[in-house]
Motif scaffolding. Sequence first.
Motif, PDB file in Angstrom:
ATOM      1  N   PRO A  87      -7.996   7.223  -3.803  1.00 24.91           N
ATOM      2  CA  PRO A  87      -6.759   6.305  -3.794  1.00 24.91           C
ATOM      3  C   PRO A  87      -6.261   6.304  -5.484  1.00 24.91           C
ATOM      4  O   PRO A  87      -4.979   5.664  -5.619  1.00 24.91           O
ATOM      5  CB  PRO A  87      -7.521   4.969  -3.734  1.00 24.91           C
ATOM      6  CG  PRO A  87      -8.883   5.511  -2.764  1.00 24.91           C
ATOM      7  CD  PRO A  87      -9.350   6.758  -3.476  1.00 24.91           C
ATOM      8  N   ASN A  88      -6.986   6.384  -6.203  1.00 29.27           N
ATOM      9  CA  ASN A  88      -6.538   6.083  -7.913  1.00 29.27           C
ATOM     10  C   ASN A  88      -6.077   7.782  -8.251  1.00 29.27           C
ATOM     11  O   ASN A  88      -6.267   7.927  -9.684  1.00 29.27           O
ATOM     12  CB  ASN A  88      -7.482   5.368  -8.712  1.00 29.27           C
ATOM     13  CG  ASN A  88      -8.833   6.045  -8.607  1.00 29.27           C
ATOM     14  OD1 ASN A  88      -8.877   7.022  -8.144  1.00 29.27           O
ATOM     15  ND2 ASN A  88      -9.858   5.221  -9.305  1.00 29.27           N
ATOM     16  N   PHE A 117     -12.626   7.048   0.048  1.00 23.95           N
ATOM     17  CA  PHE A 117     -12.844   5.506  -0.446  1.00 23.95           C
ATOM     18  C   PHE A 117     -14.461   5.441  -0.934  1.00 23.95           C
ATOM     19  O   PHE A 117     -15.105   5.973   0.026  1.00 23.95           O
ATOM     20  CB  PHE A 117     -12.586   4.570   0.633  1.00 23.95           C
ATOM     21  CG  PHE A 117     -11.069   4.488   0.954  1.00 23.95           C
ATOM     22  CD1 PHE A 117     -10.061   4.163   0.092  1.00 23.95           C
ATOM     23  CD2 PHE A 117     -10.683   5.012   2.241  1.00 23.95           C
ATOM     24  CE1 PHE A 117      -8.674   4.113   0.553  1.00 23.95           C
ATOM     25  CE2 PHE A 117      -9.211   4.996   2.692  1.00 23.95           C
ATOM     26  CZ  PHE A 117      -8.367   4.648   1.661  1.00 23.95           C
ATOM     27  N   GLU A 121     -13.210   0.563  -3.418  1.00 24.44           N
ATOM     28  CA  GLU A 121     -12.049   0.948  -3.074  1.00 24.44           C
ATOM     29  C   GLU A 121     -11.471   0.615  -1.603  1.00 24.44           C
ATOM     30  O   GLU A 121     -10.494   0.749  -0.943  1.00 24.44           O
ATOM     31  CB  GLU A 121     -12.018   2.593  -3.320  1.00 24.44           C
ATOM     32  CG  GLU A 121     -12.022   2.930  -4.960  1.00 24.44           C
ATOM     33  CD  GLU A 121     -12.183   4.284  -4.877  1.00 24.44           C
ATOM     34  OE1 GLU A 121     -12.476   5.042  -3.968  1.00 24.44           O
ATOM     35  OE2 GLU A 121     -11.914   4.796  -5.847  1.00 24.44           O
ATOM     36  N   HIS A 124      -9.129  -1.993  -0.340  1.00 21.01           N
ATOM     37  CA  HIS A 124      -7.751  -1.682  -0.776  1.00 21.01           C
ATOM     38  C   HIS A 124      -7.354  -0.491   0.335  1.00 21.01           C
ATOM     39  O   HIS A 124      -6.568   0.266  -0.095  1.00 21.01           O
ATOM     40  CB  HIS A 124      -7.356  -1.411  -2.107  1.00 21.01           C
ATOM     41  CG  HIS A 124      -7.958  -2.546  -3.022  1.00 21.01           C
ATOM     42  ND1 HIS A 124      -7.184  -3.689  -3.026  1.00 21.01           N
ATOM     43  CD2 HIS A 124      -8.954  -2.368  -3.994  1.00 21.01           C
ATOM     44  CE1 HIS A 124      -8.148  -4.337  -4.103  1.00 21.01           C
ATOM     45  NE2 HIS A 124      -9.010  -3.547  -4.559  1.00 21.01           N
ATOM     46  N   SER A 128      -3.534   2.163   0.068  1.00 18.92           N
ATOM     47  CA  SER A 128      -3.758   3.307  -0.453  1.00 18.92           C
ATOM     48  C   SER A 128      -3.110   4.154   0.556  1.00 18.92           C
ATOM     49  O   SER A 128      -2.893   5.544   0.532  1.00 18.92           O
ATOM     50  CB  SER A 128      -5.204   3.789  -0.432  1.00 18.92           C
ATOM     51  OG  SER A 128      -5.654   3.145  -1.552  1.00 18.92           O
ATOM     52  N   ILE A 131      -0.447   6.772  -0.207  1.00 20.86           N
ATOM     53  CA  ILE A 131      -0.555   8.078  -0.627  1.00 20.86           C
ATOM     54  C   ILE A 131      -0.460   9.075   0.124  1.00 20.86           C
ATOM     55  O   ILE A 131       0.310  10.203   0.043  1.00 20.86           O
ATOM     56  CB  ILE A 131      -1.898   8.064  -1.447  1.00 20.86           C
ATOM     57  CG1 ILE A 131      -1.865   7.013  -2.487  1.00 20.86           C
ATOM     58  CG2 ILE A 131      -2.275   9.422  -1.773  1.00 20.86           C
ATOM     59  CD1 ILE A 131      -3.452   7.148  -3.188  1.00 20.86           C
TER      60      ILE A 131
END
Length: 164
Positions: A87-88, A117, A121, A124, A128, A131
């Motif tokens: 996700p990041n 995840f 995470e 969220h 996400s 993405i």
Amino acid sequence: MINEQIRDREVRLIGTDGEQLGIMSAREAMKLAQEAELDLVKIAPGAKPPVCKIIDYGKYKYEQTRKEKEAKKKQRTVEIKEVRLSPNIDTNDLNTKMNNAKKFISKGNKVKVTLRFRGREMAHVQQSKHILDDFAKMLEDVAVVEKAAKLEGRNMSMVLTERR
């Protein structure tokens, strides 16, 4: 089944050059095959009466294996390649993963894009999802979404295939 293995009373006989010789007893058909110094081969056992042909059995077997090999050559297996994201993920990392996915798709493989995840995470997940949507949107010139993004446990995945 060949020669003496054929136990049917009546068979429909096809000659060496493909002409119909009619329905006759299996013994008569066997005699005709022996006179031609060839084999009597049952080629359609399900038919009423069964269809037999006078041919060289060795040559027939060879032709069959050759056809099978030819069919196998033309057959192509489609592999599913996986691209894992988090996700990041940063834009440059995303671009690298996208180029890998493009390469896989151009080779004719399917691509499974997985968003993993970990820990917090999971709180969220909905934020996400964009993405995967962006990933599909950037590849829409070469790929189409076969299976839409779906959450399975701690992973969200979708499958992309080559655009026809």
